[in-house]
Motif scaffolding. Structure first.
Motif, PDB file in Angstrom:
ATOM      1  N   ASP A 120       0.862  -1.175   0.000  1.00  0.00           N
ATOM      2  CA  ASP A 120       0.000   0.000   0.000  1.00  0.00           C
ATOM      3  C   ASP A 120       0.906   1.234   0.000  1.00  0.00           C
ATOM      4  N   PRO A 121       1.024   1.946  -1.119  1.00  0.00           N
ATOM      5  CA  PRO A 121       1.957   3.072  -1.187  1.00  0.00           C
ATOM      6  C   PRO A 121       1.359   4.381  -0.662  1.00  0.00           C
ATOM      7  N   ALA A 122       2.211   5.240  -0.150  1.00  0.00           N
ATOM      8  CA  ALA A 122       1.813   6.608   0.161  1.00  0.00           C
ATOM      9  C   ALA A 122       1.712   7.374  -1.155  1.00  0.00           C
ATOM     10  N   VAL A 123       0.678   8.193  -1.298  1.00  0.00           N
ATOM     11  CA  VAL A 123       0.444   8.931  -2.544  1.00  0.00           C
ATOM     12  C   VAL A 123       0.032  10.358  -2.218  1.00  0.00           C
ATOM     13  N   LEU A 124       0.040  11.189  -3.255  1.00  0.00           N
ATOM     14  CA  LEU A 124      -0.498  12.547  -3.151  1.00  0.00           C
ATOM     15  C   LEU A 124      -1.872  12.558  -3.799  1.00  0.00           C
ATOM     16  N   LEU A 125      -2.852  13.054  -3.096  1.00  0.00           N
ATOM     17  CA  LEU A 125      -4.186  13.245  -3.663  1.00  0.00           C
ATOM     18  C   LEU A 125      -4.352  14.742  -3.903  1.00  0.00           C
TER      19      LEU A 125
END
Length: 329
Positions: A120-125
């Motif tokens: 589960d990757p960290a992302v920018l929303l």
């Protein structure tokens, strides 16, 4: 003579009964395998249902917490940090998968105590209206955020949960502790608040109360639709991930069945279909399709430097002191 005849008769009856009992089909007892799962219950149950649907000789039950009344598990499905803790406590057994040589070393334990399934990757929303105003080309990665002014960035408080703490530890492991803390301090001026709950940044960005949120792909997946007013960016530099893996408990008597189940979890398309059907947002580590489009494992960041709890707590304390409660510049 009479006694001898009676004795022969009894022997004959005994032999007849024995033969009859051997001719009767033996009832095979179903095996029961117990799994401790740190995954969401609906995802866990859907996976178990899909796997045992055609396996009448196997029953799998799941437990979601360890307590004295719970049965001892055969298997553990959990995030990497939990598996490392259990490995340290010497309660796991080594095992090997038939395709283990095809898995990237980043996703497996070197001694075979656990294997990664998905991450589960960290992302920018990013709010779409904000992106049209600023320009999407200026919003490609982590360090682009340092140059933004009058921008509302929201994230879950790093001290809130194991997942958010892992974000900080993986970030510091891969870009350096000083650089990570300095980076977070630089963007802190644009953080009006640190959310208490993990889904809050997603909702705030969707309704326009925030311009950008730092979140997890799994938190966003359940909201994404064609008309969703925000989009996801996988940072170009790389990103921290939560890696979920499978281990076999040391006392398990069903290790052979456990290995089969783990191999199914990692490679079978049905397992991936289950994940997609309930929008987990997880990316499987093993894929036989679209290898050219697969993310470079070097861009997937793990916590490699803050494994001991004391190290982790010290880093979080530094973040609280120097970033969250430090002076905004």
């Amino acid at each position: 003579m009479f006694r001898k005849a009676i004795a022969l008769l009894l022997v004959a009856v005994a032999m007849f009964l024995t033969a009859c009992s051997q001719d009767e089909p033996k009832v095979k007892e179903n095996k029961t395998m117990v799994i401790y799962s740190q995954l969401e219950q609906d995802f866990t149950e859907a996976l178990l249902t899909a796997y045992v649907e055609e396996k009448a000789d196997l029953k799998i039950t799941a437990i979601y917490e360890f307590n004295p009344d719970a049965p001892e598990p055969d298997m553990i499905l959990a995030e990497r940090s939990v598996l490392l803790d259990l490995q340290k406590k010497d309660v796991l057994q080594q095992y090997k998968l038939s395709f283990s040589d095809k898995l990237n070393k980043k996703f497996v334990d070197a001694d075979g105590y656990w294997y990664g399934m998905f991450y589960d990757p960290a992302v920018l929303l990013i709010n779409q209206h904000f992106a049209r105003t600023i320009g999407q080309e200026k919003l490609r990665g982590w360090f682009d955020l340092e140059y933004l002014r009058e921008t509302r960035i929201v994230s879950e408080s790093i001290s809130n949960s194991r997942s958010s703490t892992n974000f900080l530890c993986a970030l510091a492991s891969n870009i350096g502790e000083a650089t990570a803390l300095n980076y977070l301090w630089n963007i802190n001026r644009n953080v009006p608040q640190y959310a208490k709950f993990p889904f809050t940044p997603v909702r705030m960005t969707a309704v326009g109360d925030a311009d950008i949120s730092i979140t997890r792909q799994s938190y966003v997946a359940k909201y994404l639709e064609n008309n969703f007013p925000a989009y996801v960016v996988m940072p170009k530099e790389g990103t921290p991930i939560n890696l979920y893996g499978a281990a076999i408990y040391k006392g398990s008597k069903n290790s052979a069945e456990a290995v089969k189940f783990i191999e199914w979890l990692i490679t079978d398309q049905e397992a991936k279909a289950v994940s997609q059907s309930i929008d987990t947002g997880f990316t499987f580590v093993f894929s036989s399709e679209n290898k050219d489009k697969a993310i470079n494992p070097e861009l997937l960041w793990l916590n490699t430097e803050y494994i001991q709890k004391a190290q982790e707590e010290a880093l979080v304390s530094l973040w609280l002191e120097k970033v969250r409660f430090g002076d905004k510049n």
